[in-house]
Every structure is written in structure tokens, then in C-alpha cells.
Design an enzyme around this catalytic site. Structure first.
Site, mmCIF file in Angstrom:
data_model
loop_
_atom_site.group_PDB
_atom_site.id
_atom_site.type_symbol
_atom_site.label_atom_id
_atom_site.label_comp_id
_atom_site.label_asym_id
_atom_site.label_seq_id
_atom_site.Cartn_x
_atom_site.Cartn_y
_atom_site.Cartn_z
ATOM 1 N N HIS A 439 -15.125 8.203 -39.333
ATOM 2 C CA HIS A 439 -16.374 7.577 -38.905
ATOM 3 C C HIS A 439 -16.666 7.786 -37.420
ATOM 4 O O HIS A 439 -17.731 7.405 -36.937
ATOM 5 C CB HIS A 439 -16.352 6.075 -39.224
ATOM 6 C CG HIS A 439 -17.625 5.581 -39.828
ATOM 7 N ND1 HIS A 439 -18.859 6.054 -39.451
ATOM 8 C CD2 HIS A 439 -17.868 4.655 -40.789
ATOM 9 C CE1 HIS A 439 -19.802 5.442 -40.138
ATOM 10 N NE2 HIS A 439 -19.228 4.599 -40.965
ATOM 11 N N ASP A 443 -21.209 9.975 -40.378
ATOM 12 C CA ASP A 443 -21.838 8.723 -40.787
ATOM 13 C C ASP A 443 -22.260 8.815 -42.241
ATOM 14 O O ASP A 443 -22.222 9.881 -42.866
ATOM 15 C CB ASP A 443 -23.046 8.418 -39.894
ATOM 16 C CG ASP A 443 -22.658 8.247 -38.437
ATOM 17 O OD1 ASP A 443 -21.667 7.546 -38.182
ATOM 18 O OD2 ASP A 443 -23.336 8.829 -37.572
#
Length: 468
Positions: A439, A443
Site C-alpha cells: 500500500h 492503491d
């Protein structure tokens, strides 16, 4: 590496890779007094990167084992001593620094895995007689690929002559046995009965159901870590101690590093692979005859993933603290499970290969991984990992990212399910695809679009799709 004196040769631990300075003796394949042929494996070596077999550089008799099983020794150390009093001449002479100088005939036979063994006096590969050659020390060691072929065609491996090194049976031997019409093994797979409802009778009838396999490629004698009983613990229960191998220690270190440093996120989609199933069923037999390898679903999955990465190259990247490095080459790390570890050999420049080329790479790397034949270069340079967890029946998994990559994608098992298509119910072949993502780099939006593109590519396969 050898160090030779009159009548005896010290076998030294070689430099397996530039960065490796030691190795652990996993298992001795020879014991004192056993005859040893030149180039015959004498022990298994374990490192924190790959496993390998140490071949003998001379012909003779095992005289003494210096390094014991489980012992870690530095490069250049003596691991065993081989008596060569009567074998120096047979080995073709000795070159510089005690290294043997094999004849061209020996080198050719080794490089071709003994393909010309029949001309050297061995039985024909398709001979339908029980092989009991005492001079074939590798006769009873079967690779996973050979076992799978034998199971597929119902063959008894004891009735096939091996032309490989030390009498080992190769895939070519099995395929030639099939061509020669070798009778199937006496033991047949059991028939599983399935209850089916007989309309109008209110009774259930018994119908034969073909036996399903798990898809796992387990060897005949799975490698199991050594277990030692520590003694009585509180409550009267025994404690069992498992030795942590170098490979298991490396896996533990990297997994801990991945979980500690990478903020994992996870997402999943389902894919309709009905057309893919039909396509593979149409092509797999002809492909097997032509190429000699299996046409698996994974080859199509890799092609779909590679094409999706071309549209979303950020998936092919790594985190570098103050920058994100996007890799130009798409090198897919292929997660291969063995009995005691998971290894990730790499398909280099997968974007430049067609489906047939990917299938060949999958077969070759999987075979080498399960046989412990991977070289250091085979496991380096991966940019994204793909894992076929569906091969053992998984329908949903949460993979840990292969550090320092940014994503790990799993293809789950194919299951027939009723689905709604244009307000109508149809039975379709469905599969889940699960993605773990870093992350820091990726995304939900970009990964969602990437997975949708993989889905479109998989569902876009038709009966007209070409493999080459």
C-alpha cells in the site's frame, strides 16, 4: 573441487555461488564402501538460497565421510574422501589442480541426461521387462514429472529401463514406453461411487465417478525434517524438536521482513474461465505430444497477467524509500511448493514469451525446483509473484508479498457454480484471483483496474486463441 594424492581424492565443497561461503550437508547418497561413478551425486547440499547435489569428480570407492549430515562447512573444506587407486585411468586422467578431464563421450552423455544410454548396452527404454540392474544406483529415484506421467498413463516404473545418469528414468523413457505399448500397472485407481437420483423412482442409484487428484506433485518419499524427542515435558507430554534448515530460516527471515516493512492490503475478484477450460481441453493432448510438457491453466494466467502489467506498469515496481522503481522487464516469480519449503524461480522477460513458451518455462522451473536443481540465477530478479494455489484446492488465500516486490497474485481452484447471466442461471467454470499489494506503492483503484484487466484477458480466450 578435488585434492588428489596417491590412491585417494579429497572432495572439497565447491563455490556454489559468488555470495555463498558455506553450505550444509543435507543427506549423504553414498556411504563408506559404496562404489562411486564419475559425475554421480554423492550428497545433497543445502544453502540459504538453493539446494544442490554434489557430484563426484572421480570414479572410485567411498572411503571416508568427513562432513556429517546437518553439518555446515565452509567453501573449500573436505567433505569426503574417495579411493581412486584403480579408478584414475578409467576417469580419463587428471587435469590441472586434480580436476578430472572427462572424455567427450562422457560429457555428451551427461549433458543429454543419458539419452544415448541404449547404445551403451542398456536395455531399450520401451522394454517390458523388470529392470534389476545393480549398476544403476539412481534406478529407484523418480522425479515428480516422471511419477506424474506414470500415473497418467498407468505405467509400472519398475518395468521401464532408465537411460538417465545412474540408470535414472527420464520423461523421455516414459514417453517411449507409452509409444512401445508397455502394459499398464497391475494396480488400478479405485472407482469412487457417486449417488445419483433416479427420476420417478424415489431411489438413489450408484454411478461410477472418476477419481480426482489434488494436483500436488509429491515425491515418492517426501522430505520430512528430522524430528528428535527432547524428553518429558510438564503434564507428561513429549516435545518434538525440528531442526531449522537454512532454507526455512531464510523463508522465516524474509516473511518477517515483508510483514514488518510492507503495509499489506488485499483484494479479490472472480473470473469466468469457462472458455479457457474449453480451450485447454481442446489443445492439451496435442500440445503434450508436440512439446512433451503439460499445458496448464497457469500458462494462460501468466499471459493474462503479463498483458495486464503492460497496461499498468506500476504493478511491476519496488519501494526504494524516497522513490519508486518501476522495472522495465517483466520477470515473474513462480511460487513452487515442495514438501518442506516454497521456492520462487523466475521466468525472465515473460512479456516476450507466448503461451507455449510460458508453459515450457513453468514445466522446466517446477521440475528443477522440486528436484533441487535450481541455480542461483534461476531465483533472482523477480518483479512480481504469481502463485497457483488452486493446484491444491484452495478457493481463497491471502498471500504474503515476496519482498521487495509490490504485489503477489494467486489463482485459485476452478469450480463449477451456478451464476446469473442476463437474468438467467447458467453453470459456469469460475475461479477467484486474490491480490496482496504494497500500500506504499499501490492503491485500491489501480489494483482494481489491474485485476479487471486480468479478468478481461482471461475471459477473452476463445477456441481460436493461438499458443504460438
Amino acid at each position: 573441487m578435488t585434492k588428489q594424492t596417491a590412491g585417494r581424492t579429497d572432495i572439497l565443497l565447491p563455490q556454489l555461488a559468488e555470495s555463498l561461503v558455506s553450505a550444509t550437508i543435507g543427506k549423504w547418497l553414498k556411504k563408506p564402501g559404496d562404489p562411486v561413478e564419475q559425475y554421480e551425486p554423492i550428497c545433497e547440499l543445502i544453502t540459504d538460497k538453493v539446494n544442490a547435489e554434489l557430484p563426484s569428480t572421480v570414479e572410485g570407492t567411498m572411503l571416508e565421510i568427513i562432513a556429517q549430515e546437518g553439518e555446515t562447512v565452509p567453501v573449500g573444506s573436505v567433505v569426503c574422501v574417495i579411493s581412486t587407486a584403480d579408478a584414475t585411468a578409467a576417469a580419463g586422467g587428471v587435469g590441472n589442480e586434480g580436476e578430472p578431464a572427462p572424455s567427450s563421450a562422457t560429457a555428451v552423455d551427461t549433458a543429454s541426461n543419458g539419452a544415448a544410454g541404449a547404445s551403451a548396452g542398456r536395455p531399450a527404454p520401451g522394454a517390458a521387462s523388470v529392470v534389476t540392474d545393480e549398476n544403476a544406483p539412481m534406478r529407484g529415484r523418480y522425479s515428480p514429472a516422471v511419477q506424474q506421467l506414470a500415473q497418467q498413463y498407468g505405467l509400472d516404473l519398475t518395468r521401464i529401463a532408465g537411460t538417465g545418469l545412474g540408470g535414472r528414468i527420464t520423461r523421455k523413457d516414459v514417453l517411449q514406453a507409452v509409444e512401445h505399448g508397455l502394459p499398464p500397472a497391475a494396480v488400478q485407481a479405485p472407482i469412487v461411487q457417486q449417488a445419483t437420483f433416479a427420476a420417478g423412482t424415489g431411489d438413489f442409484a450408484r454411478a461410477p465417478l472418476s477419481v480426482r487428484t489434488t494436483g500436488l506433485h509429491l515425491s515418492e518419499t517426501p522430505a520430512i525434517p528430522k524430528v528428535e524427542v527432547e524428553g518429558q515435558s510438564l503434564g507428561g507430554r513429549n516435545e518434538y524438536i525440528l531442526d531449522v534448515t537454512p532454507i526455512r530460516n531464510t523463508i522465516a527471515t524474509r516473511m518477517r521482513q515483508s510483514v514488518a516493512e510492507i503495509p499489506h492490503a488485499w483484494t479479490m475478484i472472480e473470473v469466468d474461465v469457462t472458455n479457457l477450460v474449453l480451450l485447454r481441453n481442446k489443445l492439451k493432448d496435442e500440445f503434450k505430444k508436440q512439446e512433451g510438457v503439460n499445458l496448464t491453466y497457469l500458462a494462460f494466467v501468466l499471459k493474462a497477467v503479463v498483458n495486464a502489467i503492460k497496461d499498468y506498469p506500476i504493478m511491476n515496481s519496488v519501494w526504494a524509500v524516497d522513490k519508486i522503481i518501476v522495472k522495465r522487464d517483466i520477470n515473474i516469480s513462480l511460487a513452487v511448493g515442495t514438501e518442506d519449503s516454497v521456492i520462487t524461480p523466475v521466468i525472465k522477460k515473460a512479456d516476450q514469451k507466448n503461451i507455449a513458451g510460458l508453459a515450457r518455462e513453468i514445466e522446466e522451473l517446477s521440475r528443477k525446483a522440486r528436484a533441487g536443481k535450481l541455480m542461483l540465477d534461476d531465483i533472482q530478479g523477480g518483479t512480481i509473484t504469481v502463485n497457483n494455489t488452486g493446484s491444491f484446492g484452495s478457493i481463497l488465500s491471502y498471500p504474503i508479498i515476496n519482498y521487495p516486490q509490490a504485489a503477489n497474485l494467486t489463482f485459485e481452484t476452478i469450480v463449477k457454480r451456478p451464476v446469473v447471466i442476463q437474468d438467467m442461471i447458467a453453470v459456469r467454470s469460475m475461479a477467484n484471483m486474490c491480490l496482496s499489494l504494497d500500500h506504499r506503492i499501490l492503491d485500491g483503484v489501480i489494483c482494481g483496474r489491474f485485476l479487471q484487466r486480468v479478468k478481461e484477458n482471461l475471459e477473452g480466450f476463445t477456441l481460436d486463441t493461438k499458443l504460438y
